[in-house]
Scaffold this motif. Structure first.
Motif, PDB file in Angstrom:
ATOM      1  N   THR A 124      -9.754   9.815  -7.505  1.00 40.06           N
ATOM      2  CA  THR A 124      -9.550  10.576  -6.275  1.00 40.06           C
ATOM      3  C   THR A 124      -8.085  10.577  -5.877  1.00 40.06           C
ATOM      4  OG1 THR A 124     -10.116   8.544  -5.165  1.00 40.06           O
ATOM      5  CG2 THR A 124     -11.825  10.222  -5.288  1.00 40.06           C
ATOM      6  N   THR A 125      -7.717  11.542  -5.000  1.00 40.41           N
ATOM      7  CA  THR A 125      -6.357  11.572  -4.481  1.00 40.41           C
ATOM      8  C   THR A 125      -6.070  10.234  -3.815  1.00 40.41           C
ATOM      9  OG1 THR A 125      -6.542  13.903  -4.067  1.00 40.41           O
ATOM     10  CG2 THR A 125      -4.799  12.752  -2.891  1.00 40.41           C
ATOM     11  N   GLY A 126      -4.910   9.681  -4.109  1.00 35.81           N
ATOM     12  CA  GLY A 126      -4.577   8.386  -3.529  1.00 35.81           C
ATOM     13  C   GLY A 126      -5.015   7.242  -4.415  1.00 35.81           C
ATOM     14  N   GLY A 127      -5.679   7.543  -5.520  1.00 39.02           N
ATOM     15  CA  GLY A 127      -6.164   6.494  -6.407  1.00 39.02           C
ATOM     16  C   GLY A 127      -5.051   5.699  -7.057  1.00 39.02           C
ATOM     17  N   LEU A 128      -3.902   6.324  -7.204  1.00 41.65           N
ATOM     18  CA  LEU A 128      -2.786   5.616  -7.839  1.00 41.65           C
ATOM     19  C   LEU A 128      -2.041   4.730  -6.855  1.00 41.65           C
ATOM     20  CD1 LEU A 128      -1.232   8.435 -10.053  1.00 41.65           C
ATOM     21  CD2 LEU A 128      -2.704   6.567 -10.760  1.00 41.65           C
ATOM     22  N   MET A 129      -2.379   4.891  -5.573  1.00 42.12           N
ATOM     23  CA  MET A 129      -1.665   4.095  -4.576  1.00 42.12           C
ATOM     24  C   MET A 129      -2.080   2.648  -4.685  1.00 42.12           C
ATOM     25  SD  MET A 129      -1.215   6.168  -1.099  1.00 42.12           S
ATOM     26  CE  MET A 129      -2.881   6.503  -0.674  1.00 42.12           C
ATOM     27  N   ASP A 130      -1.127   1.774  -4.361  1.00 40.21           N
ATOM     28  CA  ASP A 130      -1.434   0.366  -4.322  1.00 40.21           C
ATOM     29  C   ASP A 130      -1.835  -0.154  -5.705  1.00 40.21           C
ATOM     30  OD1 ASP A 130      -1.593  -2.029  -3.105  1.00 40.21           O
ATOM     31  OD2 ASP A 130      -3.591  -1.744  -2.266  1.00 40.21           O
ATOM     32  N   PRO A 163       0.841  -1.195   0.000  1.00 42.56           N
ATOM     33  CA  PRO A 163       0.000   0.000   0.000  1.00 42.56           C
ATOM     34  C   PRO A 163       0.881   1.253   0.000  1.00 42.56           C
ATOM     35  CG  PRO A 163      -0.426  -1.348   1.943  1.00 42.56           C
ATOM     36  CD  PRO A 163       0.650  -2.001   1.198  1.00 42.56           C
ATOM     37  N   HIS A 164       0.386   2.366  -0.441  1.00 44.77           N
ATOM     38  CA  HIS A 164       1.123   3.634  -0.532  1.00 44.77           C
ATOM     39  C   HIS A 164       2.158   3.623  -1.644  1.00 44.77           C
ATOM     40  CE1 HIS A 164      -0.526   5.372   3.053  1.00 44.77           C
ATOM     41  NE2 HIS A 164      -0.262   4.270   3.699  1.00 44.77           N
ATOM     42  N   THR A 165       2.402   2.460  -2.247  1.00 45.49           N
ATOM     43  CA  THR A 165       3.414   2.427  -3.294  1.00 45.49           C
ATOM     44  C   THR A 165       2.738   2.126  -4.614  1.00 45.49           C
ATOM     45  OG1 THR A 165       3.892   0.065  -3.270  1.00 45.49           O
ATOM     46  CG2 THR A 165       4.993   1.405  -1.619  1.00 45.49           C
TER      47      THR A 165
END
Lengths: 1088, 481
Positions: free
Chosen positions: A848-854, A790-792
Motif C-alpha cells: 500500500t501507499t506508505g508501505g515503504l515508510m519507516d 517514521p516517514h523516512t
C-alpha cells in the motif's frame, strides 16, 4: 582530555558496523532467507543514500561533484535537468517523472520516502486547446517532504517541461472552483498550516504552468464540482492540497529566489500570493496551543499570564533542538503530568517542545494549606509538599535556547534580569571580584548604588505584576511594621496576601499575622517609603529603593501538555511473532501452534510460490519441508494449499526446539506485500522463545520520544569506568559523540532479548557462532543500532553507551537531526543492527501507499554534520551569552541579526566540519531527575485525567479554570454527544455469532450470513448519557459562557426528548478516547 | 369477561398492537372515558389498517361524537410519544412498516396481482417471478451489470439488471421498496453452492399516479409557503421579512385571498446547530429568538391561519419526526398560530398538503449523480416517485425508529412543501404541485464555502381552487444585484 579523537571514534563505529555486515553477509548467503543478500545497503553520505533509495547508483558521483560548488537546492534543480535529458528517450512522462523524483530525493537528503511514494505518477495530459501539459499526481506521503521541497518539486517539473518543450497547463474556471472547494474541505478534515483565500488559489492555479493533481486520499468526497473530465476522483486529493497550500503558497519566497536566479519570470505571479502578502497574525498563534485543548491534558498557563512559566534564555546540556528545560520540582508540583520527554505545546518560540529537567533554574512557588507561601527548591521538598498545595502562584522558569528562537525566526522576547546578565554588567562596571558574590540585600543595594548597576537578581521580585497603588499600599504596610518594630511580621489581610503572592514573596502565617520570609528585602527596599507619582511600577519601586530594579519576569510562556512521553517495544496489533499467514485457522488469537495442531492445518492461502529443487514440492518455505532441499522462488504468487503442521514440525526439527518450550506463537492472517513473501517459520519460533515480537518489515523495534543531550556524566548513565574507556570516554562529564545514544532501561531489557534472539538465530538457524553473547544489559554497551524515524526510509547507525530511567531516547541533537527529527515531541525507533541485517527484507513491506515508510531501505554509516537537517545547525554551542545578547532582547530584534555574535554550532561545523567542542550554560545533577512517567499515562480512566486536569486549572494562578472547562466541553463533550446522538440513529447492527455488520437491520431480523437471529446495536445509549453526566458536573462547578449553556441545553433537550426515559439504560463504561493515544505521530501532525 | 379486557389501558393497547395498530393517546383517552368495551373491535377497519393507527377521529366517528373544531390540525399521532428504545427490534419494525406500506401501494397499483415470496423464489428456478422487496447493497458487477440485494420480511435474494436494459441506468437507492418482475434461472452446475439470482426485466416503483389539478372556478384561496426564516442570525434579512408582512397586511387582491400561511421549519437560527454558531448570531438566546419571531408573526392579520413547523435549527429534538414547538414557545404567539410536527399531513378543504422541513434533502442530493444544491427539484421528485421523503438509512438525518414512519407518503399529496435547502424550486410531478420554499436568510459562510447562492425572500402562493401558483419576491434591493 583523554577522550579519543573524533576520527578514532568513527573508526570504532565503522569497525563495529563492518563486523556486523561481515557476519550477516555470510548468514544471508546460506540460502535460508527469501533473498540471499543483506538488504540494508550502507551509505557513506547523502549522495550514496539517494542512489540507493532510487536505485540509480550512477547518479551518486554526479551529486557529490555538484555539491562541491552548489547549494543543495541548486544541485536538486541541476540534477533534475540532467535526469530529464537522460530519460528523454523513454517518453516524456517517464523523463519528467524521474527528474522530479531525483530532485525531490536530493531536497530531502535521501532519507524520506516522499520521492518514492509522495509522487504517485507523472502524466502528460491534454489541454482543451489540444496542447500538452505536465501533471504531477501527489500522494499522502508528500507531507513528510516539508513545504519547501514540495514547492520546489513543482518548479522542477516546470523546468523539465520547458526543457522537453511540453506546453503549459491551462485550467478552466470550473476546475478552479473544484480546487477551491476541495482545499476548504481538506482544511476541515485535516487542517492546513496555511489556508489561502480563494483569490490566492485562483491566482496560483491560473498561472501555475504545471498541473498539481493528487490521489483521492481522504474518505470524504467533495459535494459540488464532481465527476470532472480531467480530475476523475471525487475524493479529496490531500497531496494536492498540501503541495498547493503548504508548499507553493507558504513558501513563495523560496520559489521566487530560484526563479529569479534562473531568470524565469513565469513564476512572478507568486509575488502577489501566499506568505509574501499576508503576514500570519501573531496573536492568533499565541493562543493556538489552547485552541486544540485535549481532554486529560492540563493547561499550565495562559498566554503571558503572571504565574506561568517564566522565560529564561540559555541551553542546558539536555536541551536545544526544540527541547526546553524546567525545574524537576516543577514537574512534581504539576501533579507529575510533565515528565522528561513529555511534549509541551507552547506559546513560543515554536509550537511545541520536549521537556527535560534542569535544577540550576528556578522552581515553582506554591501556597500550602497551612498558610505557607514558598519557593520549592528541590525535588525532595516538592514531594513533601505536593499534596498540600492549594495554589501554584508561579511555575518557575522554562529554559529556552537562543537557537530555538533562531530556528523559529521568532523575535527575541525581553530577557528577565538574571544572574548571567547581572554578572556581565558587574564585570563591565569593574566591580571587584570579591564583591561579585553578594551576601545580603544591604550589600546588594550598596553595590548597585556604588557602581550604578541594577539591583542583584536574588533580591528582586515581580514588581511589574503589581500596580503602583498596590506598591504604595505595600509600602505603607511595611513602613508601619518597621515603625512598630514588628518586622518581619505584618498585619494580614486577604488583599495583602494577594499582593505578596503576586510579588513572589515567601511568607508564613501565625494566627492573623503574616510573617515575611524575605531576608529583609522589603524592609531595605521600602524602608524609605514615600508615595511616588508614576504609572510605571518598575519606575515606582526603583525610585522608592533608590536603585535601578529591572523586570524579573517580563515574559511568561503559555503552555499545555501535548503528547506524553513514550518508550515501548513496537507491537503490531495484535502482537505477532512471525510473518507467516495462517488465515483464520489459528482462532482469533492467531496462534500458529493452534493452527498447526488443528484439523485445518492444511489451508489455502495466497503466498509467494517456491518450488523444491529436489522433490518438486510447492510451498512458501525457503527450505523444503519434505526433503530439506532449497526451494526456488518462482517469482509469482498464487492461492495454494499450505501444509502448516508439516512446515511447523520441520522447523522445530531444524532448530532442535521442542514445541513445549513455546508459550504463545502468533502469526499474521495474510501477508500484505506485493510478492506475498513468507518469512521462514524458524525465525518466528526463536522470537517467541526470546519473547520479542516482529514488526511488519521483519525487524524488532523499540520506539521512544526524542530527547537531546550533548554532555553526560558516566555515573548517571550507568557506564562503568572501564567500559567508558573502552568506548572512548572518561569517567565523569563527557561531551557526547554525535552517534552515541543513551537508551531507557526498558529498551535495554528489550534489546537484550533481541540480542539473544539474534544469537539463537545465528546458532540454531544459520548454524554459525553467536554474535552478541550478552549476559546482561550492560553488555549492550558499544553495540550498534539503527535509528530510524517514521516517514523516512533512511536509518543511521547509532552506538549504545548507557542507560537512563526516563521514557525517551537521549541522543545528540545531530543524531536526531540525521533522522530528520527534532525534539518537539517526535518519536522514532531503534533496532539492533544485526537484527536488521539478518531479518529485514523489502519483500515483506506492504504494497500500500506508505508501505515503504519507516523501513530501513538504506543505512548511513557515519553522520556528516553538513548533511543533517539544518535545524541542528542552529543549536547553541557557547558556554555563555554575551552582554549584548541580553540588551538586544529588550529591543525585540530578529534572532538572525545577532547570529554571528551568538555563534550557533553552524559556525563550528562550517569551520571544522565537526560538531565537536560544543558547550552548554546549565547543567543538572542527574539526567534522571524529575518525573519519569507522566501521570497522564499512569491514571487509568479519562474521568480521572479530566478531574486532575481541572484541579490543576483551579490551582495554577496562570490558568483560567472556567475557560478550560468551557473549551473542554466545546472540544470534547459537545462533539461527542452530537456524534453519538446522530450515530445512534444511523448505526450499524452486528451479528453476535459471526460478527457480520449490517448498514441496516435485515427485514427478517436474521443474519444473512449465518442465520443467527441475535443482531445487536453497535452504538449504545449509555455512551450518550455518560457524556451528559460529565457535562452536568462541569456546568455545576464552573462558570460557562451563556451561549455555551444554551448549546448544552439544546443537545440535552434533544437527547431527553428522543429517548424513552423509563427505559433502563445499559451502563456502558465508556472511555473518552484520545485518538492521539493510539496512533501518535501521523494524527498528531494533522492536528498541527 | 370480554368487556373486562377493554377497561384496562394496557390491555387495550395490547389488543391493537397485536393487530399492528398504534393508538393515538387522545383516542385512548376517549376509549377509556366512554368505556367503549367490545365496541372497539369495530375500530379495526380498512381505514385504520391502512394508516396503521387508531386516531381520535376514528373513535369519534365510531361513537358519532362531536366533530373536532379544526380538522386540519387533527394529530395523526402524538409525535412526542415517539421515543427511541435501545432495541434492535424497533429499528426492524420501522423498516417492516415501511416495507409493508409501500408494498401495498405497489400491489394495489395493479401490476402485481400476486406476489411471490422471496423464500419460494430462492427454492427453484422459474421463468417469471414477481417479488416486492427492500433494496440494499447496490453495486456494479465486474462486467458492468447492476446488482443489488432485495429483501422481504423472511428472506433475501440478489437481483441483476443487465447493462443493456435501460433500467440499469436508473438510480437505485438503498432502502427503497420496489417490485421486480424477472426470471430466476437454474443455477449452473459448476457453481452448485452459489447464491441464486434474479434477472430483472422490469422494476416497479410505488410512484404517484398521474392526475389533473381540478379548477373549481371558485374565487382563489391562497396558501402561502415560506421557510427557513432564521430569526436571530446576523444574516436574517429583516427588511425583506418586514416588507413581506407589510404586503400581507395590504389590501392587494392576492393578500386579501390569502387564508393560510405556512412556515416550514428553521423559523429561528437556534444555537448549537454547528460549532461556533454563536459568532453568526445576533440573538444568542433561543428564547429571545422566538420572541423576536413572534413580534413579526403576530402582525399577520387574524383571518389568516398560520402554521409553524420545526426544522433542524429549531429548539426541539433533532431526530425526526420532530414534535411541535414547546408550550413555552407556543404561548408567545397569538391563537391563530397552529403548531405542527415535522413532517406533517395538513388537510385544508379536502386538499392534502404534505409538509416536510427537508433535512434529508442534503443526503439525497449527494446520491444523485452529478447532483448539487441546485438539484433540489430532482431530489423532491425522487421522493415522490419512491413515496418516501426520508433519507437512506445511515446518512446524516436521524430518524427515531418507530412502527409508524411519518416519512411515508401514505396518501398522494396535492401540494408538497419542503425547505431547508434555501433555494427556491417550484415544480409539478404527475399533478403534485411542489415547492422547495425560499429562505429569509442571505448567503451564509457555509454556503459561500460550498459555492451555493440561495434565493431568499420569495413567498409562494398556491391557490386551492385552481392550479395557479404565484411567486412573490421580497428581496430588498441591496441584496439583489
Amino acid at each position: 582530555m583523554a577522550t579519543i579523537s573524533e576520527t578514532d571514534y568513527q573508526l570504532l563505529v565503522r569497525k563495529k558496523v563492518n563486523e556486523c555486515y561481515d557476519v550477516a553477509r555470510v548468514a544471508r548467503s546460506r540460502g535460508l532467507d527469501i533473498t540471499d543478500r543483506v538488504e540494508i545497503p550502507l551509505a557513506n553520505d547523502m549522495a550514496d543514500r539517494i542512489g540507493e533509495l532510487l536505485n540509480l547508483k550512477d547518479i551518486s558521483q554526479e551529486i557529490r561533484d555538484l555539491s562541491l560548488t552548489m547549494s543543495r537546492e541548486e544541485v536538486a534543480l541541476e540534477m533534475a535537468k540532467r535526469t530529464a535529458q537522460k530519460y528523454s528517450g523513454e517518453g516524456m512522462d517517464k523523463a519528467v517523472d524521474m527528474s522530479v523524483r531525483v530532485g525531490l530525493a536530493i531536497l530531502t537528503e535521501g532519507i524520506l520516502v516522499a520521492p518514492l511514494e509522495g509522487i504517485s505518477r507523472v502524466t502528460i495530459g491534454k489541454n482543451f486547446d489540444g496542447t500538452d501539459y505536465v501533471s504531477v499526481v501527489y500522494a499522502g506521503p508528500i507531507r513528510g517532504a516539508g513545504g519547501t521541497a514540495q514547492a520546489l518539486s513543482v518548479l522542477i517539473a516546470d523546468l523539465v517541461r520547458r526543457q522537453l518543450n511540453i506546453g503549459k497547463f491551462q485550467i478552466t474556471d470550473e476546475e478552479i472552483e473544484r480546487y477551491i472547494e476541495e482545499i476548504q474541505s481538506y482544511n476541515r478534515v485535516k487542517h492546513l498550516q496555511y489556508l489561502p483565500d480563494d483569490q490566492e488559489i485562483k491566482n496560483v492555479l491560473k498561472n501555475c504552468p504545471v498541473c498539481i493533481d493528487g490521489e483521492g486520499s481522504e474518505d470524504e468526497e467533495i459535494s459540488g464540482h464532481r465527476d470532472m473530465e480531467r480530475f476523475k476522483t471525487n475524493k479529496i486529493r490531500g497531496g494536492m492540497c498540501l503541495v498547493l497550500c503548504e508548499g507553493l503558497l507558504q513558501k513563495t519566497k523560496k520559489v521566487l529566489k530560484h526563479t529569479t536566479k534562473l531568470g524565469i519570470n513565469d513564476w512572478d505571479f507568486l509575488e502577489k500570493s501566499g506568505k509574501n502578502t499576508t503576514d500570519v497574525a501573531v496573536d492568533r498563534k499565541a493562543t493556538k496551543f489552547l485552541g486544540d485543548l485535549v481532554a486529560g491534558r492540563p493547561v499550565f498557563g495562559y498566554p503571558n499570564r503572571p504565574g506561568g512559566f517564566r522565560l529564561r534564555y540559555g541551553r542546558s546540556r539536555l536541551s536545544g533542538l526544540a527541547a526546553a528545560s524546567i525545574h524537576p520540582a516543577t514537574m512534581i508540583i504539576l501533579d507529575d503530568f510533565v515528565a522528561t520527554g513529555s511534549q509541551l505545546k507552547v506559546e513560543l518560540p515554536g509550537k511545541a517542545a520536549a521537556m527535560t529537567p534542569c535544577d540550576e533554574i528556578e522552581g515553582p512557588m506554591v501556597l500550602l494549606d497551612d498558610g505557607r507561601h514558598l519557593r520549592i527548591r528541590d525535588e525532595k521538598q516538592a514531594k513533601e509538599v505536593v499534596k498540600k498545595v492549594v495554589e501554584i502562584t508561579d511555575l518557575g522558569e522554562i529554559l529556552i535556547s537562543y537557537g530555538d528562537f533562531l530556528e523559529n525566526n521568532h523575535v527575541l522576547e525581553p530577557s528577565p534580569f538574571v544572574m548571567e546578565w547581572w554578572n556581565k554588567l558587574a564585570v563591565a562596571a569593574n566591580v571587584p571580584r570579591e564583591r561579585i558574590i553578594v551576601r545580603n540585600v544591604k550589600d546588594a543595594i550598596d553595590l548597585s548604588k556604588e557602581f550604578h548597576i541594577p539591583l542583584h537578581p536574588d533580591y528582586n521580585f515581580f514588581w511589574h505584576d503589581l500596580s503602583v497603588e498596590e506598591i504604595n499600599e505595600l509600602g505603607d504596610i511595611i513602613t508601619d511594621s518597621v515603625k512598630k518594630k514588628n518586622y518581619p511580621s505584618i498585619s494580614g489581610a486577604d488583599k495583602t496576601e494577594d499582593i505578596l503572592k503576586k510579588l513572589g514573596v515567601e511568607y508564613h502565617t501565625v494566627g492573623n499575622e503574616i510573617i515575611l520570609d524575605d531576608k529583609n528585602i522589603l524592609r531595605e527596599l521600602m524602608g524609605n517609603f514615600r508615595h511616588i507619582e508614576t504609572t510605571d511600577p518598575m519606575e515606582c519601586i526603583s525610585s522608592i529603593a533608590g536603585v535601578t530594579i529591572m523586570p524579573r519576569a517580563p515574559v511568561r510562556i503559555g503552555a499545555r501538555l501535548g503528547r506524553p512521553e513514550k518508550a515501548g517495544e513496537r507491537k503490531m496489533k495484535p502482537k505477532v511473532h512471525s510473518l507467516f499467514p495462517i488465515e483464520n485457522t489459528g482462532s482469533s488469537r492467531r496462534s500458529i501452534m493452534d493452527a498447526a495442531k488443528s484439523s485445518h492445518s492444511k489451508y489455502e492461502v495466497e503466498v509467494n510460490v517456491r518450488k523444491c529443487t529436489n522433490c518438486n514440492h510447492v510451498g512458501p518455505e525457503v527450505r523444503c519441508s519434505e526433503c530439506g532441499s532449497p526451494m526456488k522462488d518462482s517469482g509469482t504468487y498464487e492461492k495454494i494449499k499450505v501444509d502448516l503442521s508439516k512446515i511447523w514440525n520441520s522447523a522445530l526439527d531444524n532448530l532442535g526446539v521442542s514445541p513445549n518450550d513455546l508459550k504463545e506463537f502468533k502469526g499474521v492472517k495474510k501477508v500484505m506485500s506485493k510478492g506475498k513473501h513468507v518469512e521462514p517459520l524458524e525465525k518466528g519460533i526463536l522470537r517467541s522463545l526470546n519473547n520479542v515480537s516482529v514488526n511488519k518489515d521483519g525487524t524488532c523495534r523499540y520506539d521512544m520520544s526524542d530527547v537531546p543531550i550533548t554532555h553526560f556524566k558516566s555515573s548517571e548513565i550507568f557506564l562503568p569506568e572501564e567500559k567508558a574507556r573502552e568506548i572512548g570516554y572518561e569517567p565523569g562529564m563527557n561531551e557526547l559523540f554525535t552517534q552515541d545514544i543513551i537508551i531507557p532501561m526498558d529498551c535495554a531489557r528489550y534489546l537484550l532479548n533481541v540480542s539473544k534472539y539474534v544469537d539463537d538465530l545465528l546458532e540454531k538457524y544459520y548454524k554459525m557462532d553467536k554474535f552478541y553473547n550478552c549476559r546482561d544489559e550492560s553488555d549492550l554497551i558499544g553495540h550498534i543500532v539503527i535509528g530510524l524515524a517514521p516517514h523516512t526510509s533512511g536509518g543511521i547507525a547509532g552506538r549504545i553507551i548507557g542507560f537512563s530511567r526516563v521514557n525517551g531516547g537521549y541522543a545528540h541533537p545531530f543524531y536526531h537531526a540525521a533522522k530528520r527529527r527534532n525534539c518537539d515531541g517526535d518519536e522514532d525507533s531503534v533496532m539492533l543492527l544485526m537484527d536488521g541485517l539478518l531479518n529485514f527484507s523489502k519483500d515483506f513491506l506492504p504494497s500500500t501507499t506508505g508501505g515503504l515508510m519507516d523501513a530501513p531501505l538504506v543505512m548511513t554509516l557515519l553522520l556528516r554534520p553538513d548533511e543533517v537537517d539544518k535545524e541542528a545547525l542552529n543549536v547553541d554551542s557557547q558556554s555563555e551569552y554575551p552582554l549584548e545578547f541580553y540588551e538586544a532582547t529588550l529591543k525585540r530584534i530578529k534572532p538572525a541579526e545577532i547570529e554571528e555574535m551568538m555563534k550557533p554550532v553552524k559556525y563550528m561545523v562550517e569551520k571544522t566540519g565537526s560538531a565537536r567542542g560544543m558547550d552548554f550554560q546549565f547543567s543538572t545533577k542527574d539526567l534522571n531527575s524529575g518525573v519519569l512517567l507522566s501521570s497522564y499515562k499512569t491514571l487509568e480512566t479519562m474521568s480521572e485525567k479530566i478531574e486532575k486536569q481541572l484541579n490543576l486549572a483551579k490551582i495554577i494562578r496562570a490558568v483560567d479554570q472556567d475557560d478550560v472547562a468551557s473549551r473542554l466541553i466545546n472540544s470534547h463533550f459537545l462533539p461527542d454527544m452530537f456524534g453519538n446522538y446522530r450515530g445512534f440513529f444511523s448505526q450499524e447492527m452486528r451479528c453476535t455469532k459471526c460478527n457480520a455488520k449490517y448498514r441496516r437491520i435485515p427485514l427478517s431480523g436474521k443474519c444473512q450470513k449465518c442465520g443467527n437471529d441475535n443482531l445487536i446495536l453497535t452504538i449504545h445509549r449509555g455512551g450518550i448519557v455518560k457524556y451528559m453526566e460529565e457535562t452536568r458536573k462541569l456546568m455545576k462547578n464552573f462558570n460557562l459562557p451563556p451561549a455555551q449553556m444554551y448549546r448544552i441545553e439544546n443537545i440535552f433537550r434533544s437527547i431527553d426528548t428522543s429517548f424513552n426515559s423509563t427505559e433502563d439504560i445499559q451502563r456502558v463504561e465508556t472511555h473518552i478516547e484520545n485518538p492521539l493515544d493510539n496512533y501518535g505521530e501521523i494524527e498528531e501532525e494533522i492536528l498541527e | 369477561m370480554v368487556s373486562g379486557i377493554f377497561t384496562d389501558r394496557n390491555k387495550i393497547l395490547e389488543f391493537f398492537n397485536s393487530r399492528g395498530l398504534i393508538v393515538d393517546p387522545a383516542a385512548l383517552q376517549i376509549i377509556m372515558e366512554k368505556s367503549l368495551g367490545t365496541m372497539i373491535t369495530h375500530l379495526i377497519d380498512n381505514e385504520t389498517m391502512k394508516s396503521g393507527i387508531v386516531g381520535r377521529q376514528n373513535v369519534l366517528n365510531l361513537i358519532g361524537g362531536n366533530q373536532v373544531k379544526n380538522p386540519a390540525v387533527m394529530r395523526e399521532i402524538d409525535v412526542n410519544d415517539i421515543k427511541a428504545n435501545s432495541s434492535v427490534e424497533d429499528f426492524r419494525k420501522m423498516f417492516v412498516n415501511r416495507y409493508e406500506t409501500l408494498k401495498s401501494i405497489i400491489v394495489n397499483a395493479g401490476k402485481f396481482r400476486e406476489v411471490d415470496s422471496i423464500s419460494s423464489v430462492r427454492e427453484k428456478d422459474s421463468r417469471e417471478v414477481k417479488i416486492v422487496g427492500m433494496i440494499s447493497n447496490v453495486t456494479e458487477t465486474r462486467n458492468g451489470h447492476k446488482k443489488f440485494r432485495i429483501e422481504d420480511t423472511e428472506s433475501y435474494i440478489d437481483v441483476i439488471i443487465l447493462k443493456k436494459n435501460p433500467m440499469a441506468k436508473e438510480l437505485l437507492l438503498n432502502d427503497e421498496v420496489v417490485g421486480v418482475i424477472g426470471s430466476r434461472p437454474r443455477a449452473s452446475n459448476d457453481r452448485e453452492n452459489s447464491e441464486p439470482v434474479i434477472f430483472a426485466n422490469e422494476l416497479i416503483r410505488p410512484d404517484v399516479p398521474e392526475r389533473m389539478i381540478d379548477d373549481t372556478g371558485l374565487p382563489p384561496e391562497y396558501v402561502c409557503s415560506i421557510s427557513d426564516i432564521h430569526v436571530g442570525s446576523k444574516t436574517f434579512i429583516k427588511n425583506g421579512f418586514s416588507s413581506f408582512l407589510k404586503w400581507i397586511n395590504s389590501s392587494s387582491d392576492e393578500s386579501a385571498n390569502l387564508k393560510h400561511l405556512i412556515l416550514s421549519g428553521d423559523v429561528v437560527d437556534g444555537i448549537g446547530v454547528y460549532p461556533n454558531q454563536e459568532n453568526d448570531l445576533e440573538i444568542v438566546n433561543p428564547k429571545e429568538q422566538y420572541e423576536y419571531l413572534a413580534e413579526f408573526v403576530n402582525q399577520v392579520p387574524s383571518d389568516i391561519n398560520v402554521y409553524i413547523m420545526p426544522g433542524n435549527h429549531d429548539t426541539v429534538r433533532l431526530a425526526e419526526p420532530q414534535p411541535e414547538l414547546s408550550p413555552a414557545i407556543r404561548q408567545m404567539f397569538t391563537e391563530k398560530v397552529t403548531f405542527l410536527p415535522n413532517p406533517y399531513n395538513l388537510r385544508i378543504k379536502k386538499k392534502l398538503i404534505t409538509l416536510y422541513h427537508g433535512m434529508s434533502l442534503n443526503d439525497l442530493i449527494e446520491l444523485i449523480p452529478g447532483g448539487n444544491m441546485n438539484s433540489v427539484g430532482k431530489a423532491i421528485e425522487l421522493m415522490l416517485k419512491r413515496r418516501y421523503m426520508g433519507p437512506v438509512y445511515g446518512g446524516r438525518t436521524p430518524i427515531i425508529p418507530n412502527q409508524f414512519d411519518p416519512h411515508i407518503f401514505r396518501d398522494v399529496p396535492d401540494i408538497f412543501i419542503t425547505g431547508h435547502i434555501h433555494g427556491h424550486y417550484l415544480g409539478n410531478y404527475n399533478g403534485v404541485r411542489y415547492v422547495n420554499s425560499s429562505t429569509w436568510q442571505s448567503q451564509t459562510e457555509y454556503q459561500k464555502m460550498m459555492n451555493y447562492s440561495p434565493d431568499p425572500c420569495i413567498a409562494t402562493l398556491f391557490d386551492l381552487n385552481s392550479k395557479t401558483v404565484i411567486k412573490k419576491n421580497f428581496l430588498p434591493k441591496a441584496f439583489s444585484e
